[in-house]
Design an enzyme around this catalytic site. Structure first.
Site, PDB file in Angstrom:
ATOM      1  N   SER A 336       1.160  -1.278   0.196  1.00 20.15           N
ATOM      2  CA  SER A 336       0.209  -0.269  -0.094  1.00 20.15           C
ATOM      3  C   SER A 336       0.913   1.234  -0.174  1.00 20.15           C
ATOM      4  CB  SER A 336      -0.479   0.040   1.563  1.00 20.15           C
ATOM      5  OG  SER A 336      -1.273  -1.377   1.577  1.00 20.15           O
ATOM      6  N   HIS A 432      -7.201  -0.136   6.153  1.00 19.76           N
ATOM      7  CA  HIS A 432      -6.536  -1.490   5.800  1.00 19.76           C
ATOM      8  C   HIS A 432      -7.024  -2.198   7.734  1.00 19.76           C
ATOM      9  CE1 HIS A 432      -6.014  -2.165   2.628  1.00 19.76           C
ATOM     10  NE2 HIS A 432      -5.637  -1.212   2.111  1.00 19.76           N
TER      11      HIS A 432
END
Length: 493
Positions: A336, A432
């Site tokens: 990410s 997340h």
């Protein structure tokens, strides 16, 4: 450039405007008051909000959408500012309905159910009739999604303390609540995209990719090719329109660099590169040996659905589909971006220099940097700020080696310790971690593209999804602000 066999789609809104221009010019209803399109909009709004349902409600809804699509930016803004106050409920009507209902409860009036329904309706803004009727027509939900996008855009141009901003904010919230009901996860479907998918869908995958933009059709073909998967989340009320797009790489390890998941990723010229293993083959010969799925890009495509969480569900659906296809998969992780790290660090340095706030650097880091600092007339923090802003350090091996432990520690602090209302400051981290993932590993120079360097000095992060711990991790984070973190991140602090 994209292949000529695929026609460029400019989005439903612009296409809607172009294809209906001729219709507007010939339709007799639209000839009225053409010199003032706002008047037409207000008349159509009044008609659709009225208690009586017009026999031609579908046609009036279509006329409303057509007129709105032809407004210029200023007209659109004026219309939304005029519409926004109508989102407020009628407080007197609520009070009267509440008093009637309370009296019926106290007297066990048989009309209590009817009065309860009247009270419920009193809490509903009259303007909801407009949205509900449009939402029931073909293409109406997509139109309202785009209208909310326009509202959010208009809000950015206003002072947050102004009445106009607050009115638009209420309009946005109202539309969000309605869209949350209509875009129900229960009706969503997960679809895998391949090179054989419709060209219009492939075009949208290319157009919507915001995390790692595609350069050409060869790039797209690689991303849907061997050892790669692309999933989209769709809804029947927005046919052919992907709401969320998820890109996945199938690997044998948890990837630490974009060069492991993308073929020839973007990179600043002469940057000191991160060496890594790549897996780009023409055929999927050893899927049974693949044991890791890397989610390296997830994009919500509709700005008008901002605040309506759909990405979480797509990840869970994608995991289920991948495990069914490839039983050997054991590990699920992201690779990410860290979009706010650079901005945060430069702001921390500025606060130290300008306001006397504590330095983000430790005493040992100040000592290390002072040894390579040529201009002794400026502070070490000022030197660091200037060289980070210039970006030239990424091409010099000695500076890269010096900055690596310093920036890695500061990145760990940013992701793990910096909070907003008890939750992770970084928006991607918050997303997340709320899903139940763990802050697993920080990767040095994982994305040396201009975007990656501009966001986070090239650093990226893995959020690992331990499937057996997702529910507990999510619950502990949401209720107690406990952020699950791996020891290799803590060791950087």
């Amino acid at each position: 450039m994209l292949s000529s066999r695929y026609l460029s789609l400019r989005g439903c809104r612009n296409s809607f405007r172009l294809c209906n221009t001729a219709y507007l010019q010939t339709n007799r209803f639209c000839h009225q008051n053409e010199e003032n399109p706002l008047n037409n909009m207000f008349k159509l709004t009044t008609s659709l909000v009225s208690e009586s349902v017009p026999a031609t409600v579908s046609r009036v809804c279509q006329e409303f959408q057509l007129h709105y699509s032809t407004l210029n930016r200023e007209q659109e803004r004026k219309y939304l500012l005029e519409l926004a106050p109508k989102t407020k409920i009628d407080k007197i009507a609520v009070q009267n309905a509440a008093e009637k209902y309370l009296k019926s409860v106290q007297s066990t009036d048989v009309k209590g159910d009817k009065l309860q329904e009247e009270l419920r309706k009193a809490f509903e803004p009259p303007i909801n009739k407009l949205f509900s009727r449009i939402g029931q027509t073909r293409g109406g939900v997509k139109f309202l999604v785009d209208m909310r996008k326009d509202v959010l855009t208009a809000m950015k141009e206003l002072d947050k303390g102004s009445t106009e901003f607050k009115n638009l904010q209420e309009l946005s919230k109202n539309l969000k609540n309605l869209l949350s009901l209509w875009i129900s996860v229960g009706f969503m479907s997960t679809q895998r995209v391949t090179w054989d998918s419709p060209s219009s869908l492939l075009e949208k995958i290319s157009e919507y990719e915001a995390v790692h933009p595609l350069r050409n059709w060869t790039d797209l073909k690689n991303r849907v090719g061997p050892y790669r998967r692309v999933f989209v989340y769709t809804h029947p009320c927005m046919e052919g329109e992907p709401l969320v797009v998820l890109h996945v790489a199938l690997t044998k390890q948890i990837s630490s660099s974009m060069s492991e998941v993308l073929k020839d990723p973007r990179s600043v010229k002469n940057v000191v590169r991160h060496s890594s293993e790549q897996l780009f083959l023409d055929q999927e010969d050893d899927l049974e040996n693949v044991n890791t799925a890397i989610f390296y890009s997830i994009t919500s495509t509709q700005a008008g659905l901002q605040g309506i969480e759909l990405g979480t569900h797509l990840i869970k659906q994608a995991v289920a589909l991948l495990r069914r296809e490839i039983p050997s998969l054991q590990r699920f992780s992201t690779l990410s971006p860290i979009p706010g790290f650079r901005t945060w660090l430069l702001l921390e340095i500025t606060r130290h220099l300008r306001d006397g706030a504590p330095s983000p650097l430790t005493s040992s880091e100040v000592q290390i940097l002072s040894q390579i600092q040529s201009d002794k007339t400026q502070s070490t923090e000022e030197y660091l700020q200037n060289i980070l802003k210039s970006g030239n350090w990424v091409t010099q091996q000695d500076l890269v080696d010096t900055f690596k432990p310093i920036l890695s520690r500061l990145c760990a602090r940013y992701l793990y310790e910096e909070k907003r209302r008890g939750k992770a400051l970084d928006p991607v981290a918050n997303f997340h971690i709320r899903n139940g993932a763990m802050l697993y590993r920080i990767n040095w120079m994982a994305d040396p593209s201009p975007r990656g360097l501009g966001n986070s000095f090239g650093l990226m992060v893995n959020y690992r999804y331990y499937l057996e711990n997702l529910e507990e991790n999510s619950r502990e984070y949401i209720k107690k602000n406990v952020l699950p973190v791996h020891k290799q991140v803590l060791q950087l602090l």
